[in-house]
Design a protein around this motif. Structure first.
Motif, PDB file in Angstrom:
ATOM      1  N   ILE A 149       1.005  -1.389   0.122  1.00 12.98           N
ATOM      2  CA  ILE A 149       0.483  -0.025   0.017  1.00 12.98           C
ATOM      3  C   ILE A 149       0.842   1.571  -0.159  1.00 12.98           C
ATOM      4  CG2 ILE A 149      -1.733  -1.038   1.235  1.00 12.98           C
ATOM      5  CD1 ILE A 149      -0.715   0.598   3.444  1.00 12.98           C
ATOM      6  N   ALA A 150       0.496   2.301  -0.142  1.00 16.03           N
ATOM      7  CA  ALA A 150       0.708   3.967  -0.422  1.00 16.03           C
ATOM      8  C   ALA A 150       0.064   4.388   0.737  1.00 16.03           C
ATOM      9  CB  ALA A 150       0.951   3.952  -1.943  1.00 16.03           C
ATOM     10  N   GLU A 151       0.373   5.058   1.422  1.00 13.14           N
ATOM     11  CA  GLU A 151      -0.426   6.065   2.992  1.00 13.14           C
ATOM     12  C   GLU A 151       0.036   7.802   1.870  1.00 13.14           C
ATOM     13  OE1 GLU A 151       0.074   5.613   6.540  1.00 13.14           O
ATOM     14  OE2 GLU A 151       1.386   3.801   6.659  1.00 13.14           O
ATOM     15  N   LEU A 152      -1.094   8.361   1.759  1.00  7.24           N
ATOM     16  CA  LEU A 152      -1.095   9.425   1.322  1.00  7.24           C
ATOM     17  C   LEU A 152      -1.123  10.590   2.380  1.00  7.24           C
ATOM     18  CD1 LEU A 152      -2.418   8.711  -2.706  1.00  7.24           C
ATOM     19  CD2 LEU A 152       0.621   9.368  -1.978  1.00  7.24           C
ATOM     20  N   VAL A 153      -1.879  12.101   2.207  1.00 10.44           N
ATOM     21  CA  VAL A 153      -2.416  13.177   2.464  1.00 10.44           C
ATOM     22  C   VAL A 153      -2.781  14.314   1.752  1.00 10.44           C
ATOM     23  CG1 VAL A 153      -0.923  13.213   5.128  1.00 10.44           C
ATOM     24  CG2 VAL A 153      -0.621  14.911   3.557  1.00 10.44           C
ATOM     25  N   ASP A 154      -4.359  14.696   2.055  1.00  8.91           N
ATOM     26  CA  ASP A 154      -4.465  15.679   1.372  1.00  8.91           C
ATOM     27  C   ASP A 154      -4.466  16.941   1.799  1.00  8.91           C
ATOM     28  OD1 ASP A 154      -6.855  17.098   0.145  1.00  8.91           O
ATOM     29  OD2 ASP A 154      -8.420  15.939   0.481  1.00  8.91           O
ATOM     30  N   PRO A 155      -3.628  17.297   0.371  1.00 11.50           N
ATOM     31  CA  PRO A 155      -3.402  19.109   0.952  1.00 11.50           C
ATOM     32  C   PRO A 155      -3.994  19.725   2.058  1.00 11.50           C
ATOM     33  CG  PRO A 155      -3.705  18.936  -0.930  1.00 11.50           C
ATOM     34  CD  PRO A 155      -3.785  17.275  -1.134  1.00 11.50           C
ATOM     35  N   ASN A 156      -5.438  20.029   1.793  1.00 13.29           N
ATOM     36  CA  ASN A 156      -6.727  20.622   1.482  1.00 13.29           C
ATOM     37  C   ASN A 156      -6.769  20.648   3.423  1.00 13.29           C
ATOM     38  OD1 ASN A 156      -7.242  21.731  -0.361  1.00 13.29           O
ATOM     39  ND2 ASN A 156      -8.383  20.178  -1.115  1.00 13.29           N
ATOM     40  N   TRP A 157      -5.995  19.131   4.065  1.00 10.91           N
ATOM     41  CA  TRP A 157      -6.129  18.990   5.379  1.00 10.91           C
ATOM     42  C   TRP A 157      -5.194  19.337   6.453  1.00 10.91           C
ATOM     43  CZ3 TRP A 157      -5.731  12.972   5.258  1.00 10.91           C
ATOM     44  CH2 TRP A 157      -6.578  12.271   4.784  1.00 10.91           C
TER      45      TRP A 157
END
Length: 306
Positions: free
Chosen positions: A195-203
């Motif tokens: 898997i790959a973990e990502l974050v929303d730039p709007n968070w």
């Protein structure tokens, strides 16, 4: 180590059991195993990639079960306390909720984090997806057996049901998508998950390394626990945000915003509770009203005929 930990726990029960009524055997065993025996970031600082974390977790789970049984057999009747474990996990949200692979990846993320410890305690064995992925990659790496240890039938029966409550720690959320790691890259916990973990730039970035403000993920985690593990008694044992790197003032409205958001999500009625209300209240009420309306219409019809 299982025997040593049980001896230590029984000493605690003997000395403090009259005052302490809620016992947590281990707090955040995921970090103990992964950061202590996989990455080496925490004590004892070992970097046994692809093996150390699984072995450490295996003994943590058996130690927890041993202590629960000790309390149940020796101390519960007189002390009337509760014994549980505290598991910490972020929420994993699929990047694309219409993509089956992303949905499976997010589920895999949760099972490799929360299910790793919760599934043996609530169901008697490791999550099936962990056994499949680690077993397959172990075979591809030329190993004669899986790097994930195996519980005996006796151990499975002994571990299953060893909980009076579930402690739950939570801090933030990650978007999850599938990412294939070739087995030739070598064994590791990270590669095993694919898997790959990502974050929303709007968070909202709180400026303290890794947490982002994503309160809705907390409620989804709570609902996940309810559906996965049969409505256990839950105590939220960890939540909050660490200090900003450049923060030197006492006014921390950013922390107030974080706590308010997560507490409000926790206070919302669980989805399952609403479903239970629909089943137990709404459906019988609607049926009763239908019967009454039918009776009234029947009476009106009979009067007209007479």
């Amino acid at each position: 180590m299982v025997t040593y930990f049980n001896d230590y726990a029984n000493l605690c029960f003997e000395k403090f059991g009259n005052q302490v009524k809620h016992w947590i055997t281990f707090s955040d065993p995921w970090s103990i195993a992964k950061e202590g025996y996989e990455t080496g970031r925490h004590a004892p600082g070992l970097k046994l990639r692809g093996t150390g974390a699984y072995i450490a977790a295996h003994h943590i789970i058996k130690s927890h079960a041993k202590v629960w049984h000790s309390y149940d057999k020796t101390w519960r009747k007189t002390q009337q306390g509760l014994v549980g474990i505290s598991l910490t996990c972020n929420w994993g949200e699929p990047v694309d909720i219409t993509n089956p692979k992303d949905i499976e990846a997010a589920e895999r993320y949760m099972q490799f984090c929360l299910g790793w410890f919760a599934n043996p305690i609530y169901a008697g064995d490791y999550p099936q997806v962990m056994k499949e992925y680690i077993g397959r990659k172990s075979t591809e790496q030329g190993l004669g057996m899986s790097r994930l240890p195996v519980f005996s039938i006796h151990e499975k029966n002994d571990i299953k049901g060893t909980f009076d409550f579930l402690g739950l720690g939570h801090f933030t959320t990650r978007y999850i998508t599938e990412k294939n790691y070739p087995s030739r890259q070598g064994p590791s916990y990270q590669n095993d998950r694919d898997i790959a973990e990502l974050v929303d730039p709007n968070w909202l970035d709180l400026g303290s390394h890794w947490p982002h403000l994503v309160p809705w993920g907390f409620r989804r985690l709570l609902n996940f626990v309810q559906t996965q593990y049969g409505h256990p008694l839950i105590y939220v044992t960890e939540n909050g945000v660490s200090e900003k790197l450049t923060h030197i003032q006492l006014c921390d409205e950013w922390r107030i915003r974080y706590l308010r958001g997560y507490i409000n999500e926790m206070l919302k009625e669980p989805l399952l509770h609403h479903m239970q209300m629909v089943t137990e209240i709404v459906v019988p009420t609607v049926c009763t009203l239908c019967i009454l309306i039918s009776a009234v219409l029947l009476m009106i019809l009979l009067r007209r005929q007479s």
